[in-house]
Design an enzyme around this catalytic site. Structure first.
Site, mmCIF file in Angstrom:
data_model
loop_
_atom_site.group_PDB
_atom_site.id
_atom_site.type_symbol
_atom_site.label_atom_id
_atom_site.label_comp_id
_atom_site.label_asym_id
_atom_site.label_seq_id
_atom_site.Cartn_x
_atom_site.Cartn_y
_atom_site.Cartn_z
ATOM 1 N N HIS A 49 -42.143 -27.372 124.581
ATOM 2 C CA HIS A 49 -42.386 -26.055 123.992
ATOM 3 C C HIS A 49 -43.353 -26.234 122.824
ATOM 4 O O HIS A 49 -43.104 -27.026 121.912
ATOM 5 C CB HIS A 49 -41.046 -25.477 123.527
ATOM 6 C CG HIS A 49 -41.116 -24.105 122.956
ATOM 7 N ND1 HIS A 49 -41.029 -22.969 123.719
ATOM 8 C CD2 HIS A 49 -41.244 -23.683 121.670
ATOM 9 C CE1 HIS A 49 -41.103 -21.902 122.940
ATOM 10 N NE2 HIS A 49 -41.235 -22.303 121.696
ATOM 11 N N MET A 53 -49.114 -20.417 116.106
ATOM 12 C CA MET A 53 -48.970 -19.398 115.042
ATOM 13 C C MET A 53 -50.316 -19.177 114.368
ATOM 14 O O MET A 53 -51.074 -20.129 114.168
ATOM 15 C CB MET A 53 -47.962 -19.872 114.003
ATOM 16 C CG MET A 53 -46.603 -20.214 114.586
ATOM 17 S SD MET A 53 -45.499 -20.788 113.287
ATOM 18 C CE MET A 53 -44.082 -21.316 114.258
HETATM 19 C C1 DX5 Z 1 -39.872 -20.552 115.620
HETATM 20 C C2 DX5 Z 1 -40.349 -21.260 116.850
HETATM 21 C C3 DX5 Z 1 -39.367 -22.208 117.425
HETATM 22 C C4 DX5 Z 1 -38.979 -23.336 116.509
HETATM 23 C C5 DX5 Z 1 -37.524 -23.568 116.764
HETATM 24 O O1 DX5 Z 1 -40.810 -19.616 115.261
HETATM 25 O O2 DX5 Z 1 -40.664 -20.326 117.862
HETATM 26 O O3 DX5 Z 1 -39.779 -22.715 118.697
HETATM 27 O O4 DX5 Z 1 -39.686 -24.529 116.709
HETATM 28 O O5 DX5 Z 1 -37.090 -24.473 115.829
HETATM 29 P P1 DX5 Z 1 -35.550 -24.819 115.616
HETATM 30 O O6 DX5 Z 1 -35.017 -25.279 116.938
HETATM 31 O O7 DX5 Z 1 -35.615 -25.895 114.601
HETATM 32 O O8 DX5 Z 1 -34.859 -23.563 115.144
HETATM 33 ZN ZN ZN Z 2 -41.049 -21.165 119.905
#
Ligand code: DX5
Ligand code: ZN
Length: 239
Positions: A49, A53
């Site tokens: 994944h 951003m």
């Molecule tokens: C947040 C991202 C996630 C993030 C999740 O905006 O979309 O994919 O990496 O991170 P964890 O698992 O640490 O909450």
């Molecule tokens: Zn994400």
């Protein structure tokens, strides 16, 4: 280089692997990215994944097109690209060319997701649609037939390591219970050993985990533990 998997092939492959943990590279050590990718690959991850951003849709800037292309060069795993950006229609072709196998756009970022989802499909990638915790399911209703994947956010997007928002559970179970919805169900944000089971029970097939994987020493043990907790609570048929 385009993505390595076709739409139908990738959907079937991910569904067969579900419930599956997808490591989120956002929490990895970017100074050793190739090594981090190989470590989660060896640990049994079935896809990666990647969080994109833009500093506008979310108050953070992270991975962009050159990094997706670099990741594509060092792994054969499917790349699940989470686009937390405004005007995603400007970039989907470039992300696909860089190696995206699945691309998820946010319903909050576009007036009507349907044309862009159709475009992503026409490029041969899985078309994903995401919604933030405050956004109701009704916002994606008209787009469901155009979506191969629904990403239910369990944090406000922008940062890793946030606390899980349980509003995701009802959304997941509502989607899971609908016979007219065949999209893959994915959940993202705050997934760890405490929350992974409830998400799998609610119907999440793909469980994104950043900090919970990369801030541990033994990725194989961590992914294995998360996966077995998810499997124990999932209603999906076990192989
Ligand atoms: C947040 C991202 C996630 C993030 C999740 O905006 O979309 O994919 O990496 O991170 P964890 O698992 O640490 O909450
Ligand atoms: Zn994400």
């Amino acid at each position: 280089m385009a993505g390595r998997f076709g739409r139908d092939e990738l959907k079937a492959r991910l569904r067969a692997a579900s419930p599956a943990i997808l490591p989120s590279l956002l929490a990895s050590d970017f100074g050793n990215l190739q090594d981090e990718i190989h470590r989660v690959e060896e640990a049994g991850a079935c896809a990666l994944h990647l969080d994109v951003m833009d500093g506008h849709f979310v108050p953070n800037i992270s991975i962009g097109i050159p990094i997706v292309e670099a990741v594509r060069r060092v792994t054969d795993l499917p790349l699940d690209i989470h686009l937390m950006i405004e005007r995603p229609e400007r970039y989907v072709e470039q992300f696909r060319a860089a190696g995206a196998d699945a691309m998820t756009i946010h319903v909050e970022a576009v007036a009507d997701p349907r044309p862009l989802l159709d475009k992503i499909r026409s490029m041969g990638a899985l078309a994903g649609l995401s919604l933030n915790p405050p956004t109701p399911l009704s916002a994606i209703e008209a787009s469901l037939p155009h979506s191969d994947l629904i990403l239910v956010m369990s944090v406000m997007p922008g940062f890793g390591g946030q606390k899980f928002d349980a509003s995701a559970l009802e959304k997941l179970s509502t989607l899971r219970d609908r016979s007219d919805v065949d999209a893959l169900l994915e959940v993202d944000g705050g997934i760890n050993s405490e929350t992974v089971g409830q998400c799998a029970e609610a119907g999440a097939e793909l469980l994104v985990a950043g900090v919970a994987v990369f801030h541990t020493d033994d990725y194989a043990a961590t992914i294995g533990q998360l996966q077995s907790k998810a499997r124990a609570r999932s209603a999906a048929p076990q192989l």
